[in-house]
Enzyme design. Structure first.
Site, PDB file in Angstrom:
ATOM      1  N   ARG A 227       6.135  -3.816  -7.177  1.00 58.93           N
ATOM      2  CA  ARG A 227       5.241  -4.339  -6.148  1.00 58.93           C
ATOM      3  C   ARG A 227       6.030  -4.522  -4.854  1.00 58.93           C
ATOM      4  NH1 ARG A 227       2.043  -2.524  -8.736  1.00 58.93           N
ATOM      5  NH2 ARG A 227       0.353  -3.428  -9.946  1.00 58.93           N
ATOM      6  N   HIS A 275       3.496   5.620  -3.647  1.00 65.20           N
ATOM      7  CA  HIS A 275       2.853   4.887  -4.748  1.00 65.20           C
ATOM      8  C   HIS A 275       2.383   5.848  -5.845  1.00 65.20           C
ATOM      9  CE1 HIS A 275       0.731   0.838  -5.674  1.00 65.20           C
ATOM     10  NE2 HIS A 275       1.021   1.486  -6.797  1.00 65.20           N
TER      11      HIS A 275
END
Length: 312
Positions: A227, A275
């Site tokens: 994250r 991502h």
């Protein structure tokens, strides 16, 4: 009875990717009477297949719904939603887990073998070098949830000297498991490569900061597929500039897509990936969704139920 399953996520997952979710869920739910659609009257919905970037943010009208089945491993953008009163599950599945294992293993090996040195060499100099074996390379996995454990086990299988850290005590075969604040310091002080696989919670934000970066061996590497808020960006950039950290490979960021003017793009010692470390794959994710619907209808506990207090 027909089960009404609402799909509440971006349109591309409904129709696109290698296998559209409509096809994958239809196959996974074979034998069950159901209707899958992007729109129902809210009071007629039994289950919600969900992504936190959906337009659906108010769950109040969904009075019949039994569970929200998240398509992502990350749930930090929904756990605080006060209108959500029914069970919430997060995605833990074969495809997501093995995608993460392959991505992390590839980048650990890239750093371990010094592949960037060979790829970027332009001086036509023949300079043989001796690489350490995996057993002589210390890797720390910060976060020993399902993904962290799978990554740790894969690296142990390759012979790496693996430590794992989590906030609560864990046990993983072949891994030196540490926990708590003292354990984090212990894990970092020998970590030539650190892999961040923690959830985004108030307790984990900025866990990689000026103090913790200084605890690592000089010239260490950072890999973050977890994250974005786990890292204090200014502290990491300073550590990269000083040489305390040799290089960082970052797949997740506080703002996504990463803004074009962000310093990470231009920094010579940062690799940015968009991502992609652990994408949800419709075929394997649908199997988990179908199993949770079966469990719910049978009165059995749901898999991967989110603890709202812990945030994951």
């Amino acid at each position: 009875m027909t089960l009404n399953i609402l799909f509440a996520a971006k349109a591309e997952r409904w129709t696109g990717y290698e296998q559209p979710l409509t096809d994958a869920l239809t196959k996974a739910l074979a034998g069950r009477n159901f209707k899958l659609a992007t729109k129902f009257a809210p009071e007629e919905v039994d289950y919600i297949v969900y992504a936190p970037n959906s337009d659906l943010q108010d769950f109040t009208p969904y009075t019949r719904a039994k569970a929200v089945l998240n398509l992502w491993a990350g749930v930090e953008n929904i756990t605080g939603n006060e209108t959500l009163k029914i069970p919430l599950t997060r995605m833990v599945d074969f495809g997501l887990t093995h995608g993460m294992v392959e991505w992390v293993t590839g980048h650990v090996l890239r750093y371990h073998l010094g592949l960037d040195i060979d790829i970027t060499r332009q001086d036509a100099k023949w300079e043989p070098r001796s690489q350490p074996l995996a057993r002589d390379r210390s890797v720390a996995i910060l976060g020993l949830g399902a993904l962290g454990q799978a990554v740790a086990e894969a690296l142990v299988g390759l012979g790496f000297n693996v430590s794992g850290w989590s906030r609560s005590e864990k046990a993983v075969d072949g891994v030196r498991c540490l926990h708590g604040d003292a354990g984090l310091t212990e894990a970092l002080k020998s970590a030539q490569i650190a892999v961040l696989l923690m959830p985004d919670t108030p307790a984990t934000q900025n866990v990689i900061n000026a103090e913790t970066l200084a605890q690592m061996p000089k010239g260490a590497f950072i890999i973050n597929p977890g994250r974005g808020p786990l890292i204090n960006d200014d502290a990491l950039l300073a550590a990269l500039d000083s040489g305390q950290i040799a290089h960082a490979t970052l797949d997740v960021f506080r703002v996504e897509p990463l803004p074009e003017d962000h310093p990470y793009w231009a920094h010579p010692n940062v690799t940015v990936t968009p991502h992609i470390a652990a994408a949800t794959r419709n075929d394997t994710a649908s199997e988990v969704i179908a199993e949770n619907i079966r469990r719910s209808e049978a009165g059995e506990p749901l898999l991967h139920l989110v603890d709202r207090d812990r945030g994951y």
